[in-house]
Design a protein around this motif. Structure first.
Motif, PDB file in Angstrom:
ATOM      1  N   VAL A 168      -0.971  32.293  67.476  1.00 43.24           N
ATOM      2  CA  VAL A 168       0.052  32.911  66.620  1.00 43.24           C
ATOM      3  C   VAL A 168       0.831  31.839  65.868  1.00 43.24           C
ATOM      4  CG1 VAL A 168       2.188  34.262  66.621  1.00 43.24           C
ATOM      5  CG2 VAL A 168       0.259  34.972  68.045  1.00 43.24           C
ATOM      6  N   ARG A 169       1.124  30.749  66.543  1.00 40.42           N
ATOM      7  CA  ARG A 169       1.894  29.655  65.931  1.00 40.42           C
ATOM      8  C   ARG A 169       1.140  29.065  64.748  1.00 40.42           C
ATOM      9  NH1 ARG A 169       3.158  23.873  67.600  1.00 40.42           N
ATOM     10  NH2 ARG A 169       5.384  23.586  67.119  1.00 40.42           N
ATOM     11  N   TYR A 170      -0.161  28.858  64.931  1.00 38.55           N
ATOM     12  CA  TYR A 170      -0.983  28.288  63.864  1.00 38.55           C
ATOM     13  C   TYR A 170      -1.126  29.282  62.709  1.00 38.55           C
ATOM     14  CZ  TYR A 170      -4.986  26.093  61.538  1.00 38.55           C
ATOM     15  OH  TYR A 170      -5.830  25.515  60.620  1.00 38.55           O
ATOM     16  N   PHE A 171      -1.349  30.549  63.052  1.00 35.41           N
ATOM     17  CA  PHE A 171      -1.453  31.597  62.033  1.00 35.41           C
ATOM     18  C   PHE A 171      -0.163  31.653  61.200  1.00 35.41           C
ATOM     19  CE2 PHE A 171      -0.374  35.992  60.878  1.00 35.41           C
ATOM     20  CZ  PHE A 171      -1.456  36.329  60.073  1.00 35.41           C
ATOM     21  N   THR A 172       0.981  31.616  61.869  1.00 36.50           N
ATOM     22  CA  THR A 172       2.272  31.667  61.174  1.00 36.50           C
ATOM     23  C   THR A 172       2.492  30.429  60.331  1.00 36.50           C
ATOM     24  OG1 THR A 172       3.191  32.957  63.002  1.00 36.50           O
ATOM     25  CG2 THR A 172       4.764  31.963  61.496  1.00 36.50           C
ATOM     26  N   ALA A 173       2.090  29.270  60.868  1.00 35.59           N
ATOM     27  CA  ALA A 173       2.285  28.010  60.141  1.00 35.59           C
ATOM     28  C   ALA A 173       1.537  28.024  58.815  1.00 35.59           C
ATOM     29  CB  ALA A 173       1.819  26.846  61.013  1.00 35.59           C
ATOM     30  N   LYS A 174       0.266  28.482  58.825  1.00 34.42           N
ATOM     31  CA  LYS A 174      -0.512  28.531  57.574  1.00 34.42           C
ATOM     32  C   LYS A 174       0.091  29.520  56.589  1.00 34.42           C
ATOM     33  CE  LYS A 174      -4.519  29.385  59.456  1.00 34.42           C
ATOM     34  NZ  LYS A 174      -5.972  29.693  59.484  1.00 34.42           N
ATOM     35  N   GLN A 175       0.551  30.674  57.105  1.00 36.96           N
ATOM     36  CA  GLN A 175       1.172  31.655  56.226  1.00 36.96           C
ATOM     37  C   GLN A 175       2.468  31.123  55.628  1.00 36.96           C
ATOM     38  OE1 GLN A 175      -0.096  34.791  55.418  1.00 36.96           O
ATOM     39  NE2 GLN A 175       1.583  34.830  53.939  1.00 36.96           N
ATOM     40  N   LEU A 176       3.230  30.412  56.449  1.00 33.81           N
ATOM     41  CA  LEU A 176       4.503  29.846  56.009  1.00 33.81           C
ATOM     42  C   LEU A 176       4.281  28.813  54.907  1.00 33.81           C
ATOM     43  CD1 LEU A 176       7.519  30.140  56.917  1.00 33.81           C
ATOM     44  CD2 LEU A 176       7.182  28.083  58.286  1.00 33.81           C
ATOM     45  N   ALA A 177       3.286  27.935  55.110  1.00 31.62           N
ATOM     46  CA  ALA A 177       2.993  26.914  54.097  1.00 31.62           C
ATOM     47  C   ALA A 177       2.587  27.566  52.785  1.00 31.62           C
ATOM     48  CB  ALA A 177       1.884  25.996  54.608  1.00 31.62           C
ATOM     49  N   SER A 178       1.802  28.646  52.883  1.00 28.91           N
ATOM     50  CA  SER A 178       1.363  29.354  51.677  1.00 28.91           C
ATOM     51  C   SER A 178       2.550  30.003  50.960  1.00 28.91           C
ATOM     52  CB  SER A 178       0.329  30.408  52.065  1.00 28.91           C
ATOM     53  OG  SER A 178       0.008  31.220  50.964  1.00 28.91           O
ATOM     54  N   ASP A 179       3.443  30.616  51.711  1.00 23.96           N
ATOM     55  CA  ASP A 179       4.597  31.285  51.103  1.00 23.96           C
ATOM     56  C   ASP A 179       5.527  30.292  50.424  1.00 23.96           C
ATOM     57  OD1 ASP A 179       3.791  33.837  51.816  1.00 23.96           O
ATOM     58  OD2 ASP A 179       4.793  33.756  53.770  1.00 23.96           O
ATOM     59  N   LEU A 314       2.119  21.397  61.284  1.00 22.15           N
ATOM     60  CA  LEU A 314       1.030  21.985  62.053  1.00 22.15           C
ATOM     61  C   LEU A 314      -0.008  22.634  61.151  1.00 22.15           C
ATOM     62  CD1 LEU A 314       0.089  22.886  64.990  1.00 22.15           C
ATOM     63  CD2 LEU A 314       1.330  24.997  64.540  1.00 22.15           C
ATOM     64  N   ALA A 315       0.433  23.228  60.033  1.00 24.59           N
ATOM     65  CA  ALA A 315      -0.464  23.975  59.148  1.00 24.59           C
ATOM     66  C   ALA A 315      -1.590  23.118  58.580  1.00 24.59           C
ATOM     67  CB  ALA A 315       0.342  24.597  58.011  1.00 24.59           C
ATOM     68  N   LYS A 316      -1.390  21.808  58.545  1.00 26.81           N
ATOM     69  CA  LYS A 316      -2.383  20.902  57.949  1.00 26.81           C
ATOM     70  C   LYS A 316      -3.475  20.488  58.934  1.00 26.81           C
ATOM     71  CE  LYS A 316       1.220  19.004  54.914  1.00 26.81           C
ATOM     72  NZ  LYS A 316       2.017  17.804  54.579  1.00 26.81           N
ATOM     73  N   ILE A 317      -3.318  20.839  60.201  1.00 24.60           N
ATOM     74  CA  ILE A 317      -4.251  20.379  61.242  1.00 24.60           C
ATOM     75  C   ILE A 317      -5.099  21.547  61.720  1.00 24.60           C
ATOM     76  CG2 ILE A 317      -4.405  19.335  63.538  1.00 24.60           C
ATOM     77  CD1 ILE A 317      -1.684  18.022  62.915  1.00 24.60           C
ATOM     78  N   PRO A 318      -6.430  21.502  61.539  1.00 28.93           N
ATOM     79  CA  PRO A 318      -7.308  22.595  61.995  1.00 28.93           C
ATOM     80  C   PRO A 318      -7.091  22.879  63.475  1.00 28.93           C
ATOM     81  CG  PRO A 318      -8.534  21.028  60.656  1.00 28.93           C
ATOM     82  CD  PRO A 318      -7.200  20.397  60.913  1.00 28.93           C
ATOM     83  N   PHE A 319      -7.324  24.168  63.831  1.00 23.89           N
ATOM     84  CA  PHE A 319      -7.016  24.554  65.206  1.00 23.89           C
ATOM     85  C   PHE A 319      -7.953  23.890  66.203  1.00 23.89           C
ATOM     86  CE2 PHE A 319      -7.071  27.155  69.006  1.00 23.89           C
ATOM     87  CZ  PHE A 319      -5.704  27.339  69.232  1.00 23.89           C
ATOM     88  N   ASP A 320      -7.350  23.204  67.146  1.00 19.03           N
ATOM     89  CA  ASP A 320      -8.027  22.649  68.323  1.00 19.03           C
ATOM     90  C   ASP A 320      -7.065  22.852  69.479  1.00 19.03           C
ATOM     91  OD1 ASP A 320      -8.317  20.241  70.328  1.00 19.03           O
ATOM     92  OD2 ASP A 320     -10.274  20.471  69.337  1.00 19.03           O
TER      93      ASP A 320
END
Length: 860
Positions: A168-179, A314-320
């Protein structure tokens, strides 16, 4: 009777359906086919009753009341003004025999002698019963499987909670960066103000947000439907609701998929064998809907506490999983460290503020009675001679100070002492009358100065110490008076508070009781029974003038007293009553304080008053204070009290035992301001600290609401910049009607003249109407407040003379204008009865709210 006719066939059809249902329920539980005759023997009494039940319920609910009334009227019943419940009962009684449907005849006609048809009914009922039982068993099995899925999901979430949050944190981070990159920021508005067009403010600045919660308050630009008070509303959408939906959709797919993988193969096989279809992620999602709702809320709370900077990184780092878990733990540790640091800083500031407030306010409000002063308490009810005895002692002293709650009372004592050969000067905020060689002064309590010494000080109406705005003036006078003797005059319920304030000082107590008893009249007062010596009490200037107009038109000369009346005019109105030139007095509760008049009877025309916030019932103390003016020894040896309604309730208030005063009011002092200036130099901060300051036990703070409201007009202006804090507060604290726009503008213009060292602007004086004269009197009074504060005593003489002329004109205008104040409906102008409680007549009121007034509601 159109509705009655249309309902009849519907009721027949409904009756037939209910009979068929009863037959099916009867047959489905039988092991062998019973005969139709057996059915009638077992259920005939019920079948026969079905029509009556269906028909009566149908006509009662579906036929409108007008049609019911028409039907009954045609039957000879009287229906006008009859209660609706009775109408329904009469109608139901008539309907019992209205074209009855022969239910038993119809059933026999349908099945009697029709063995094959009856057997078919039996087989169909049995099949439906078996089918329902199978469906019920299947439903129970389904519920059991859903519970197993929900249990498995709970276990999975508990075990995989941190992993889920990382997703969820990663999903939110990518959405936040996009917004932040793609969306625009809108100017903040009330979300429900859809009439306001949103204004763009440019791109988002991520550095402007510490946590995600701050960003979630921003507007997306879309409109959403929301629910409130069981109704749907539309409002501008915030990012909180957008992200709530996005995270809910994401988890509604992720969690069911993870649960599906965790479920054992045996469970999936059992599901297939039961429902003949494979277990799906969709079925799992439906089974754990409540759980998904809860987990979305929990994750959303955690997400809002995240730092925006951490998620954008976090949004810049692929999920691992391993990398993201390490980053989360490091971010969480750093966040907790920063939070602890912030809390420590907040605690340090709180402690520093507490030390500062203790230094500023400290022991300021603890009474001190260490001086060698003898206190004499005069305690008793209204009109018992308390003030008279205290003044007698003051006149015998070499020097004396009388402190009054009202300028009118200060004026009355000033006149009394001079008339009786004791030279006395007068000092209020708005005037000074210096008598040569006078060692006695009569003034308002706010004029008290603790450094001045007098042989005797008299403090009147000491129970006013509880007043939230003025009470501190009594506190200062009582505890800091510099005198050989201090005479304190108060009501019975103030005795305990006064003794507590004075501690172990030298105290004599004189208690007074009324020589003239009070009697409450058992009959409601009527204007036709008004007599000489009556004082009629109401609680607004308008009502005083209307009642006085009514009395004069009926041939009763009346004096008037109300709050905004100039004191000199009040004095003349009182003289007219005292000399018998007017026989009746109409007054507000201003009559209840200190005025001694030959009143035979006090009449309460109202039992409620508006206290600035709401209309409320008079308190026991208010009733006693006013009613106590009735009776005058040697003139009226019994004081009468009358009410226009609720006599028992009002009598109880009059005879109720006084509740002791528990708290007294405190307000800022010069010492407080001097200490405050060691830390700050603006009044805005002072008002904030005063709000935070917890007053000592047994005290309550003055609200300072008027001063604060006036301060808002000049905060940050040249006035605040050029005046010292003490001078500015002194001007804010001037006693004038701050709710009068004309006066607040005059106040502001005068302050500007003072800081620019220009002549003070003349107060606005208009004489077009009684209201304008009264306002002009106040304006001149405000001008005099400034003149005396600036020590411009020579110029003040002119304005005092002009104010007296205005007062004379008010007195004359009362004689001529009083006829205009007839109680009329404010809409249609119709003359209203003297005791009509509302500003509009009944007809206008009903016309305004006609959609709520239906004739039928009053007839049944």
């Amino acid at each position: 009777m159109s509705k009655l006719l249309s309902v009849y066939p519907q009721a027949i059809e409904q009756t037939k359906n209910k009979v068929f249902q009863d037959i099916d329920y009867y047959l489905e539980t039988k092991a062998v086919l019973p005969s139709f005759t057996q059915y009638l023997n077992d259920r005939g009494h019920y079948v026969d009753q079905i029509w009556v039940n269906v028909w009566l319920n149908k006509v009662t609910n579906d036929v409108p009341k007008n049609e019911k009334k028409q039907f009954l009227s045609e039957k000879g019943f009287e229906v006008q003004g009859v209660d609706r419940k009775l109408i329904n009962k009469l109608f139901r009684d008539e309907m019992r025999l209205y074209q009855p449907f022969g239910t038993l005849f119809w059933v026999k006609e349908t099945f009697d002698g029709q063995e094959e048809k009856w057997a078919e009914r039996y087989e169909k009922a049995k099949q439906n019963y078996i089918k329902r039982q199978q469906e019920k068993l299947l439903a129970e099995t389904r519920i059991g499987l859903e519970e197993e899925i929900d249990k498995a999901a709970n276990i999975m979430i508990e075990e995989q909670y941190q992993l889920l949050y990382l997703y969820v944190r990663y999903f939110t981070a990518k959405q936040l960066a996009s917004d932040f990159e793609n969306n625009v920021k809108f100017k903040s508005v009330d979300t429900f103000a859809l009439e306001e067009k949103l204004e763009e403010e440019g791109s988002f600045n991520p550095a402007g947000y510490k946590t995600v919660a701050g960003f979630f308050d921003e507007l997306t630009g879309d409109i959403q439907k929301t629910l409130g008070w069981s109704r749907s509303y539309f409002e501008y959408e915030t990012y909180f609701y957008m992200y709530e939906g996005l995270i809910a959709d994401y988890l509604s797919q992720l969690i069911p998929e993870m649960v599906y993988k965790e479920l054992p193969e045996k469970f999936k096989v059992h599901f297939f064998e039961t429902f003949h279809e494979k277990l799906s992620v969709s079925f799992i999602k439906g089974s754990i809907a409540d759980l998904l709702y809860d987990i979305v809320g929990i994750f959303l709370e955690d997400i809002q506490e995240e730092y925006v900077s951490d998620l954008l990184k976090l949004a810049k780092i692929p999920f691992d999983e391993a990398i993201h878990r390490e980053m989360f733990e490091n971010d969480l540790e750093e966040r907790e460290r920063r939070y602890a640091k912030e809390q420590a800083e907040l605690q340090r500031k709180r402690e520093e503020e507490e030390r500062m407030m203790q230094d500023i306010f400290g022991e300021e409000y603890n009474p001190s009675s260490k001086r060698n002063v003898r206190y004499v308490l005069h305690i008793g009810e209204t009109n018992t001679g308390k003030t008279h005895h205290a003044l007698e002692r003051m006149m015998l002293a070499e020097s004396g100070l009388y402190l009054a709650p009202l300028r009118l009372l200060a004026l009355e004592v000033y006149d009394k002492l001079n008339a009786e050969g004791t030279p006395c000067s007068l000092k209020t905020g708005e005037e000074e009358k210096v008598v040569p060689d006078a060692n006695h002064i009569s003034c308002t309590v706010e004029m008290f100065h603790e450094k001045e010494y007098y042989q005797v000080v008299v403090i009147d109406e000491a129970q006013m110490i509880t007043d939230k705005d003025r009470g501190f003036s009594w506190y200062k006078a009582i505890t800091k008076a510099s005198a050989q003797e201090v005479h304190i005059i108060g009501s019975r319920n103030s005795k305990g508070m006064l003794l507590e304030l004075l501690g172990d000082a030298d105290i004599d107590i004189n208690e007074y009781t009324r020589d003239t008893p009070l009697e409450v009249e058992s009959k409601k007062f009527d204007i036709k029974r008004v007599k000489k010596g009556d004082a009629l009490i109401c609680f607004s200037r308008r009502r005083v003038l209307e009642m006085a107009s009514r009395l004069q038109n009926d041939g009763h000369a009346a004096s008037m007293i109300y709050g905004s009346m100039p004191p000199e005019t009040r004095k003349k109105q009182i003289e007219l009553f005292n000399k018998g030139k007017t026989k009746v007095i109409v007054a507000t509760d201003a009559i209840g304080m200190g005025l001694n008049l030959p009143i035979r009877r006090i009449v309460f025309l109202e039992n409620e008053k508006f206290d600035g916030t709401r209309r409320r019932l008079l308190t026991s103390q208010e009733v006693k204070q006013i009613a106590g003016r009735a009776g005058r020894k040697g003139i009226y040896d019994v004081g009468k009290v009358a009410f226009t309604g609720d006599i028992k309730k009002m009598r109880d208030l009059l005879t109720q035992e006084d509740r002791p005063v528990q708290t007294f009011a405190i307000a800022p002092t010069n010492s407080v301001f001097e200490r405050f200036q060691r830390y700050y130099h603006d009044l805005g901060t002072f008002f904030e600290l005063w709000e935070k300051f917890e007053s000592p036990k047994g005290t309550k703070k003055a609200s300072l609401s008027e001063e604060r409201s006036l301060y808002q007009k000049i905060a940050g202006t040249e006035i605040e910049a050029r005046l010292s804090l003490m001078d500015l507060y002194g001007f804010l604290h001037l006693p004038f009607s701050k709710n009068e726009g004309v006066l607040t503008r005059q106040w502001e213009e005068t302050i500007y003249a003072i800081i620019h060292n220009e002549p003070l602007p003349e107060p606005p004086v208009k004489e077009g109407s009684l209201e304008e004269l009264e306002l002009s009197y106040k304006a001149v009074g405000l001008h005099l407040l400034f003149l005396y504060r600036l020590d411009e005593r020579t110029e003040a003489i002119y304005w005092e003379r002009l104010r007296e002329e205005i007062s004379d004109k008010v007195q004359e205008r009362l004689k001529t204008d009083i006829k205009k104040f007839v109680k009329k409906c404010k809409n249609c102008g119709k003359k209203l009865p003297w005791d009509h409680p509302f500003p509009t007549c009944d007809a206008c009121y009903r016309a305004r709210f006609k959609k709520y007034w239906h004739e039928d509601e009053y007839e049944i």
